[in-house]
Design a protein around this motif. Structure first.
Motif, PDB file in Angstrom:
ATOM      1  N   GLN A 180       0.836  -1.214   0.000  1.00 59.38           N
ATOM      2  CA  GLN A 180       0.000   0.000   0.000  1.00 59.38           C
ATOM      3  C   GLN A 180       0.867   1.258   0.000  1.00 59.38           C
ATOM      4  O   GLN A 180       0.599   2.214  -0.729  1.00 59.38           O
ATOM      5  CB  GLN A 180      -0.928   0.009   1.221  1.00 59.38           C
ATOM      6  CG  GLN A 180      -2.107  -0.936   1.072  1.00 59.38           C
ATOM      7  CD  GLN A 180      -2.936  -1.028   2.338  1.00 59.38           C
ATOM      8  OE1 GLN A 180      -2.395  -1.109   3.447  1.00 59.38           O
ATOM      9  NE2 GLN A 180      -4.246  -1.029   2.197  1.00 59.38           N
ATOM     10  N   MET A 210       2.282   1.821  -3.408  1.00 61.36           N
ATOM     11  CA  MET A 210       1.272   2.349  -4.340  1.00 61.36           C
ATOM     12  C   MET A 210       0.972   3.812  -4.025  1.00 61.36           C
ATOM     13  O   MET A 210       0.781   4.630  -4.935  1.00 61.36           O
ATOM     14  CB  MET A 210       0.015   1.480  -4.304  1.00 61.36           C
ATOM     15  CG  MET A 210       0.246   0.080  -4.888  1.00 61.36           C
ATOM     16  SD  MET A 210      -1.258  -0.906  -5.157  1.00 61.36           S
ATOM     17  CE  MET A 210      -1.762  -1.293  -3.495  1.00 61.36           C
ATOM     18  N   ASP A 211       0.966   4.170  -2.733  1.00 66.28           N
ATOM     19  CA  ASP A 211       0.776   5.584  -2.349  1.00 66.28           C
ATOM     20  C   ASP A 211       1.910   6.436  -2.920  1.00 66.28           C
ATOM     21  O   ASP A 211       1.673   7.504  -3.490  1.00 66.28           O
ATOM     22  CB  ASP A 211       0.797   5.737  -0.818  1.00 66.28           C
ATOM     23  CG  ASP A 211      -0.548   5.380  -0.186  1.00 66.28           C
ATOM     24  OD1 ASP A 211      -1.552   5.331  -0.920  1.00 66.28           O
ATOM     25  OD2 ASP A 211      -0.577   5.129   1.039  1.00 66.28           O
ATOM     26  N   VAL A 233      -0.936   5.804  -6.953  1.00 64.71           N
ATOM     27  CA  VAL A 233      -2.025   4.961  -7.477  1.00 64.71           C
ATOM     28  C   VAL A 233      -3.288   5.325  -6.688  1.00 64.71           C
ATOM     29  O   VAL A 233      -3.267   5.310  -5.449  1.00 64.71           O
ATOM     30  CB  VAL A 233      -1.708   3.452  -7.284  1.00 64.71           C
ATOM     31  CG1 VAL A 233      -2.870   2.586  -7.751  1.00 64.71           C
ATOM     32  CG2 VAL A 233      -0.417   3.079  -8.019  1.00 64.71           C
ATOM     33  N   GLN A 250      -5.913   0.802  -6.031  1.00 64.80           N
ATOM     34  CA  GLN A 250      -5.125  -0.013  -5.087  1.00 64.80           C
ATOM     35  C   GLN A 250      -5.981  -1.170  -4.606  1.00 64.80           C
ATOM     36  O   GLN A 250      -5.541  -2.322  -4.553  1.00 64.80           O
ATOM     37  CB  GLN A 250      -4.716   0.817  -3.870  1.00 64.80           C
ATOM     38  CG  GLN A 250      -3.768   1.948  -4.155  1.00 64.80           C
ATOM     39  CD  GLN A 250      -3.212   2.583  -2.879  1.00 64.80           C
ATOM     40  OE1 GLN A 250      -3.290   2.011  -1.794  1.00 64.80           O
ATOM     41  NE2 GLN A 250      -2.629   3.757  -3.012  1.00 64.80           N
TER      42      GLN A 250
END
Ligand code: HEM
Length: 177
Positions: free
Chosen positions: A147, A150-151, A155, A160
């Motif tokens: 996560q 992706m942050d 994203v 996500q």
């Protein structure tokens, strides 16, 4: 009158037959939920293991627009592995493995899941993680590290969650204690 009685018996018999079949249908689904999945052609070392890279062609737009295509995805996996190597809950697992290969396999796996034109050439999740003694805490740490990656790569939250929703059931194969 006799005809109505016969009809009643036939209906009761059919309902019973259906009820007896249902638990078996459920068991069959439990045994391998991916049996019924279309395009399930990924080979497995453990044939009973679920598909490690179930394709979701409907997510192809998400891969292109929100993950930056295959190249963007490879950068996200790079950051993901870097996060794992600075987290004491995950670092010991990856310290002595070929991380280049793991990153390549993760990129392929995520790419297929996100509807990309890729082939997953790694092992099934049960065979891969057997004997690693991964617990729920390690699993949660891996999800947090993904996560965060992706942050970092911006994203959107909704996208996500699309990837995470496909990965989440794989805890059954990865978490062994
Ligand atoms: C949804 C959860 C997970 C997914 C989708 C996943 C995916 C993968 C993939 C694709 C590979 C490479 C497969 C191959 O080598 O053929 C791999 C390897 C590996 N994974 Fe996972 N993994 C998950 C959970 C975890 C967790 C929680 C840990 C530990 C914190 C972990 C530790 C490892 C290690 C150490 C390897 C390398 C094994 C080796 O080289 O022998 N994985 N994983």
């Amino acid at each position: 009158m006799k005809a109505r009685k016969n009809l009643k018996h036939t209906l009761i018999a059919s309902s019973l037959a259906l009820l007896t079949c249902l638990p078996f249908a459920a068991l069959a689904q439990d045994a391998n939920p991916n049996d019924a999945m279309p395009m399930d052609s990924t080979p497995r070392l453990d044939p009973a293991a679920p598909n490690p890279a179930p394709p979701h062609p409907e997510l192809a737009g998400v891969l292109q627009n929100d993950f930056g295509g295959k190249e963007g995805l490879a950068s996200i996996v790079e950051t993901f592995m870097a996060n794992m190597m600075t987290d004491p809950r995950t670092e010991p697992f990856f310290a002595n493995v070929d991380r280049q290969r793991v990153k390549r396999e993760l990129t392929e796996q995520f790419c297929v899941i996100l509807g990309g034109d890729c082939v997953y050439s790694g092992r099934d999740m049960r065979t891969t993680h057997a004997g690693l003694k991964i617990d729920r805490n390690n699993f949660n740490a891996l999800v947090e590290n993904l996560q965060r990656a992706m942050d970092t790569h911006k994203v959107p939250f909704r996208s996500q969650n699309k990837l995470l929703a496909v990965l989440a059931p794989m805890h059954r194969e990865a978490v062994t204690q």
